[in-house]
Scaffold this motif. Structure first.
Motif, short mmCIF file in Angstrom:
data_model
loop_
_atom_site.label_atom_id
_atom_site.label_comp_id
_atom_site.label_asym_id
_atom_site.label_seq_id
_atom_site.Cartn_x
_atom_site.Cartn_y
_atom_site.Cartn_z
N ARG A 26 11.67 2.22 -5.33
CA ARG A 26 10.50 3.10 -5.24
C ARG A 26 10.32 3.92 -6.52
NH1 ARG A 26 9.39 5.93 0.27
NH2 ARG A 26 9.52 3.73 0.67
N SER A 27 11.41 4.48 -7.04
CA SER A 27 11.29 5.29 -8.25
C SER A 27 10.97 4.44 -9.47
CB SER A 27 12.55 6.13 -8.48
OG SER A 27 13.66 5.31 -8.69
N VAL A 28 11.46 3.20 -9.49
CA VAL A 28 11.11 2.30 -10.60
C VAL A 28 9.61 2.03 -10.59
CG1 VAL A 28 11.34 -0.06 -11.46
CG2 VAL A 28 13.38 1.22 -10.79
N VAL A 29 9.07 1.74 -9.42
CA VAL A 29 7.62 1.48 -9.32
C VAL A 29 6.84 2.72 -9.74
CG1 VAL A 29 5.74 0.95 -7.73
CG2 VAL A 29 7.91 -0.30 -7.56
N ARG A 30 7.26 3.89 -9.28
CA ARG A 30 6.58 5.13 -9.66
C ARG A 30 6.64 5.38 -11.18
NH1 ARG A 30 9.03 8.73 -4.92
NH2 ARG A 30 7.64 8.05 -3.27
N GLY A 31 7.71 4.91 -11.79
CA GLY A 31 7.88 5.10 -13.23
C GLY A 31 6.83 4.40 -14.07
N PHE A 32 6.11 3.47 -13.47
CA PHE A 32 5.05 2.78 -14.19
C PHE A 32 3.75 3.58 -14.21
CE2 PHE A 32 7.92 -0.73 -13.68
CZ PHE A 32 7.72 -1.49 -14.83
N GLY A 33 3.74 4.69 -13.51
CA GLY A 33 2.57 5.56 -13.52
C GLY A 33 1.43 5.01 -12.70
N ALA A 34 0.22 5.29 -13.17
CA ALA A 34 -1.00 4.93 -12.44
C ALA A 34 -1.35 3.47 -12.70
CB ALA A 34 -2.15 5.83 -12.86
N ILE A 35 -0.84 2.60 -11.85
CA ILE A 35 -1.18 1.17 -11.91
C ILE A 35 -1.74 0.78 -10.55
CG2 ILE A 35 0.51 0.60 -13.71
CD1 ILE A 35 2.37 -0.45 -11.50
N SER A 36 -2.38 -0.37 -10.52
CA SER A 36 -3.03 -0.80 -9.28
C SER A 36 -1.99 -1.03 -8.17
CB SER A 36 -3.81 -2.09 -9.52
OG SER A 36 -2.92 -3.17 -9.71
N ALA A 37 -2.47 -0.99 -6.95
CA ALA A 37 -1.61 -1.24 -5.79
C ALA A 37 -1.00 -2.64 -5.86
CB ALA A 37 -2.39 -1.05 -4.50
#
Length: 124
Positions: A26-37
């Motif tokens: 989850r934190s890795v995904v959040r680390g990419f910032g504002a990206i599409s779902a």
């Protein structure tokens, strides 16, 4: 000569690193910032797939070692697992190793160490 300690160490290292991949997804995904779902789902899927694959490889090595470490099938599992880990190490060396985050930089070394432990324990 079969060395059970090396085989189980290689399997355990692979399993533990696979488990370690699952917790920060989850934190890795959040680390990419504002990206599409869709991109978030793809990153999460790939992160989880690598973790589950590592757990599977380690579990497979441990299982065949427990059942019959000297069989031809076990030796094939050891060789194929080591090759798979070396491929992951090479991919990680050219991708994740360039990331400025220590766990990514550890992957090539951990994959290689696991592969060498499995090879040394099961085939050498």
């Amino acid at each position: 000569m079969i060395d059970l300690v090396l085989l189980y160490l290689g399997a355990a290292l692979t399993i533990l690193w696979g488990i370690a991949h699952l917790f920060p997804t989850r934190s890795v995904v959040r680390g990419f910032g504002a990206i599409s779902a869709d991109n978030q789902r793809i990153i999460a899927m790939e992160w989880i797939v690598e973790g589950v694959s590592l757990i599977f490889i380690g579990t497979l090595v441990a299982c065949v070692t427990f059942i019959d470490p000297t069989s031809i099938v076990s030796k094939a599992v050891y060789l194929i697992s080591a090759i798979g880990l070396i491929v992951l190490a090479v991919v990680s060396l050219f991708t994740g190793f360039k990331v400025n985050f220590l766990p990514f930089r550890l992957c090539p070394f951990i994959f290689t160490a696991s592969a060498l432990l499995i090879l040394a324990g099961g085939l050498l």
